[in-house]
Scaffold this active site. Structure first.
Site, PDB file in Angstrom:
ATOM      1  N   ARG A 127       0.827  -1.212   0.000  1.00 30.96           N
ATOM      2  CA  ARG A 127       0.000   0.000   0.000  1.00 30.96           C
ATOM      3  C   ARG A 127       0.860   1.260   0.000  1.00 30.96           C
ATOM      4  O   ARG A 127       0.531   2.240  -0.672  1.00 30.96           O
ATOM      5  CB  ARG A 127      -0.943  -0.024   1.200  1.00 30.96           C
ATOM      6  CG  ARG A 127      -2.097  -0.984   1.000  1.00 30.96           C
ATOM      7  CD  ARG A 127      -2.923  -1.213   2.245  1.00 30.96           C
ATOM      8  NE  ARG A 127      -4.074  -2.059   1.926  1.00 30.96           N
ATOM      9  CZ  ARG A 127      -4.923  -2.561   2.819  1.00 30.96           C
ATOM     10  NH1 ARG A 127      -4.745  -2.297   4.106  1.00 30.96           N
ATOM     11  NH2 ARG A 127      -5.933  -3.312   2.432  1.00 30.96           N
ATOM     12  N   TYR A 130      -6.221  -1.344  -6.804  1.00 31.76           N
ATOM     13  CA  TYR A 130      -5.606  -2.557  -6.250  1.00 31.76           C
ATOM     14  C   TYR A 130      -4.935  -2.307  -4.899  1.00 31.76           C
ATOM     15  O   TYR A 130      -4.782  -1.178  -4.462  1.00 31.76           O
ATOM     16  CB  TYR A 130      -4.676  -3.248  -7.236  1.00 31.76           C
ATOM     17  CG  TYR A 130      -3.488  -2.530  -7.817  1.00 31.76           C
ATOM     18  CD1 TYR A 130      -2.988  -1.336  -7.327  1.00 31.76           C
ATOM     19  CD2 TYR A 130      -2.834  -3.110  -8.913  1.00 31.76           C
ATOM     20  CE1 TYR A 130      -1.876  -0.737  -7.887  1.00 31.76           C
ATOM     21  CE2 TYR A 130      -1.720  -2.508  -9.481  1.00 31.76           C
ATOM     22  CZ  TYR A 130      -1.252  -1.316  -8.965  1.00 31.76           C
ATOM     23  OH  TYR A 130      -0.154  -0.728  -9.525  1.00 31.76           O
ATOM     24  N   GLU A 131      -4.589  -3.404  -4.252  1.00 31.53           N
ATOM     25  CA  GLU A 131      -4.079  -3.426  -2.871  1.00 31.53           C
ATOM     26  C   GLU A 131      -5.086  -2.792  -1.900  1.00 31.53           C
ATOM     27  O   GLU A 131      -4.718  -2.162  -0.917  1.00 31.53           O
ATOM     28  CB  GLU A 131      -2.729  -2.707  -2.767  1.00 31.53           C
ATOM     29  CG  GLU A 131      -1.658  -3.212  -3.707  1.00 31.53           C
ATOM     30  CD  GLU A 131      -1.379  -4.697  -3.580  1.00 31.53           C
ATOM     31  OE1 GLU A 131      -1.790  -5.302  -2.566  1.00 31.53           O
ATOM     32  OE2 GLU A 131      -0.760  -5.263  -4.491  1.00 31.53           O
ATOM     33  N   GLY A 132      -6.354  -2.991  -2.173  1.00 28.16           N
ATOM     34  CA  GLY A 132      -7.427  -2.429  -1.350  1.00 28.16           C
ATOM     35  C   GLY A 132      -7.908  -1.133  -1.972  1.00 28.16           C
ATOM     36  O   GLY A 132      -7.169  -0.156  -2.027  1.00 28.16           O
TER      37      GLY A 132
END
Length: 599
Positions: free
Chosen positions: A296, A440-442
């Site tokens: 993140r 992406y990555e949350g």
């Protein structure tokens, strides 16, 4: 054609005057970060990305990756050769532990280089970038045997690594994963299932790829509590470190994406592949968060990096393109038209890009410093302070950094007018590439909920109170100097909006939807204050240097003017964000689902 120049001078200014590298010589790894070493990383790293990676960025996007019938994947022309140079030059090893062949430099120094690499070629940078999260997880949770077997070649860049989390039926809700891990008599596990959206899942850059895979063992709870983490190499590794048989993991297809075409985003099929448990069974969620937090922060850096290169190109175009006349009369009467720079709205767009990219650069590098201090500071109190700050700000750096990076890219495209929509100028690629970073990555909505739903209340609100204290103390100090008093007063008002919004959440948690409805505005409010703190520090440093007659006067004046722009044009946004938060959830949640549909 697009262009890119690594912002070395600005990075140096931040490392010296915001991060303060020289103050941490007693922290592990920092003694090696001498001014000469850091200068070499910035200068040589900048030269490498500009001369080797940037020239294959646009061509790589046009060509994309190719999957072959045997499941192998070929990266675009020039990528394999560029990656070999990347490894040979030692760029993969900058901040990796010396015990596994790394150079042991602070994370903050490697972050500066990573920004340049992403700006030059985001799709390329993702290949080694994904390995960093896998390395972090193995360092924290891997057994000594696993570390010895995989880390030296992953650190050197000889092998790459991936994170395999998402499945067709689940993304954020990982409790829904179906991939199974069946224990075998020799202590290994047979991994069976399908993972999607796996960046760099298969490629021709290296001989082996070390996949870290989330799966569930027999009898595990059908929830996130039943998740375990496994290391599954593409090619099995013999006891002597040589490569053995091919494992039963293959690329089923490559996703057809909006952007980052030169990175192989794969559907990965595990057909009884041999894997080994990393850490404890059913404790995979903790290991996953090690990977995710590292990723993140890296994705937040992607927002900054793409915003930077798009901004640079917009500045160049605005200086070259002639359209119309200045509102106050011809700026260059001898020419048929003035440059775009004479138009206030073009200036507004460029100033927004400058204020956010320079502010986010400071925030990303300061955040990287907190990562270093969390692990290596000399006292438990210092480690806790750094951990609290970076834990709180990780979703902010990811969410606000990528939202603003995409916004800067689209605004830069707007500066070009119609030419920004045409492929040859390169702007449309930056817009397409930047869009994924918000997802992406949350997704950024998930980041906002992580901030308000987990981070605010953690440890009795210790982290947010610490952040308030840090910002408040620096405001108080800056108010005593005429050169920075106005900025400090405006930031104080913005901080007050953030504090009031935090208290509103505390008083309105009986309806959880109030938290959900206000989460994204709160994340952006926090981001404006955090970047405001960075601009306060840069303004204080620039004012002091200018008063002492030191440094480049034009550069320092530009810092002070940009700080003023941020104070006058960005900080006031906190008031409207506060009012959005206080609006609650009634109108957001009021319509029944059928009223969203067309008649």
């Amino acid at each position: 054609m697009p262009q890119y120049t690594p912002p070395v001078r600005d990075t140096r200014f931040v490392l010296e005057h915001v991060v303060g590298l020289d103050r941490y010589a007693n922290v592990t790894g920092f003694a090696a970060a001498t001014p000469d070493t850091v200068d070499a990383v910035l200068e040589e790293g900048g030269r490498f990305v500009a001369e080797v990676l940037f020239p294959i960025n646009q061509s790589g996007d046009l060509e994309g990756c190719t999957r072959h019938d045997d499941g192998s994947v070929t990266t675009p022309k020039g990528f394999k050769e560029a990656y070999a140079q990347f490894v040979e030059s030692g760029w993969a090893t900058l901040s990796a532990p010396e015990a596994f062949g790394g150079q042991g430099l602070p994370h903050v120094v490697s972050t500066a280089f990573q920004e340049y690499m992403i700006s030059a070629n985001m799709a390329f940078a993702m290949y080694p970038g994904l390995a960093h999260g896998a390395i972090a997880a193995l360092l924290a949770k891997g057994s000594p045997e696993q570390q010895a077997q995989y880390l030296p070649k992953m650190v050197s860049g000889e092998w790459l690594g991936t994170m395999n989390l998402t499945e067709p039926q689940c993304g954020t809700d990982l409790g829904l994963i179906r991939t199974k891990a069946e224990p075998q008599a020799d202590g290994s596990y047979a991994i069976t299932g399908t993972k999607i959206f796996i960046s760099a899942g298969e490629n021709d850059l290296v001989d082996n790829i070390i996949h870290l895979v989330l799966a569930k063992t027999p009898g595990a709870p059908d929830s996130s509590k039943g998740i375990s983490l496994f290391v599954v190499p593409k090619v099995l590794v013999n006891e002597d470190g040589s490569l053995g048989a091919r494992n039963a993991v293959t690329c089923g297809s490559i996703e057809h994406k909006m952007g980052i075409h030169a990175n192989s985003t794969c559907v990965m099929n595990y057909d009884g592949a041999t894997g080994w448990l990393v850490g404890e069974e059913m404790k995979g969620l903790a290991a996953m968060f090690i990977m995710m937090n590292a990723a993140r922060l890296g994705v937040g850096l992607q927002g900054l990096a793409l915003g930077e290169t798009a901004y640079q190109n917009a500045v160049q175009y605005a200086g070259d393109r002639r359209q119309g006349r200045a509102l106050t009369g011809p700026a260059e009467p001898g020419e048929k038209a003035d440059t775009l720079f004479v138009h206030p709205d073009v200036r507004r767009m460029l100033m927004e890009g400058k204020a956010w990219t320079e502010g986010l650069r400071a925030l990303c590098l300061w955040g990287a410093l907190q990562v270093d201090l969390e692990h290596n500071a000399g006292t438990e109190e210092e480690r806790q302070t750094a951990g609290d700050l970076i834990g709180l700000l990780t979703p902010v750096i990811k969410g606000v950094g990528t939202d603003k990076g995409y916004e800067i890219a689209t605004t830069a495209q707007q500066v070009y007018g119609g030419h920004g929509y045409i492929r040859e100028w390169g702007m449309e690629q930056y817009v397409r590439d930047a869009r994924i970073a918000m997802i992406y990555e949350g997704t950024n909505g998930v980041q906002a909920m992580d901030l308000v739903g987990r981070k605010l209340a953690m440890n009795g609100g210790r982290a947010i109170q610490l952040f308030f204290k840090v910002v408040g103390e620096e405001i108080a100090a800056a108010k005593g100097d005429a050169a920075t008093a106005d900025f400090a007063a405006r930031l104080e008002k913005a901080l007050g909006d953030l504090q009031a919004s935090t208290m509103w959440f505390m008083g309105n948690m009986a309806n959880p939807n109030n938290i959900g409805a206000g989460a994204v505005p709160y994340m952006h409010l926090t981001g404006i204050v955090a970047v405001g703190l960075m601009w306060l520090r840069m303004a204080v440093a620039a004012a002091k240097l200018k008063a002492a007659g030191e440094g480049d006067a034009a550069f320092l004046d530009a810092k002070l003017v940009t700080a003023r722009f941020y104070a006058e044009r960005v900080l006031p946004e906190t008031g409207s964000l506060k009012r959005k938060i206080e609006g609650g959830a009634d109108a957001v949640m009021g319509l029944p689902p059928e009223m969203f549909r067309a008649a």
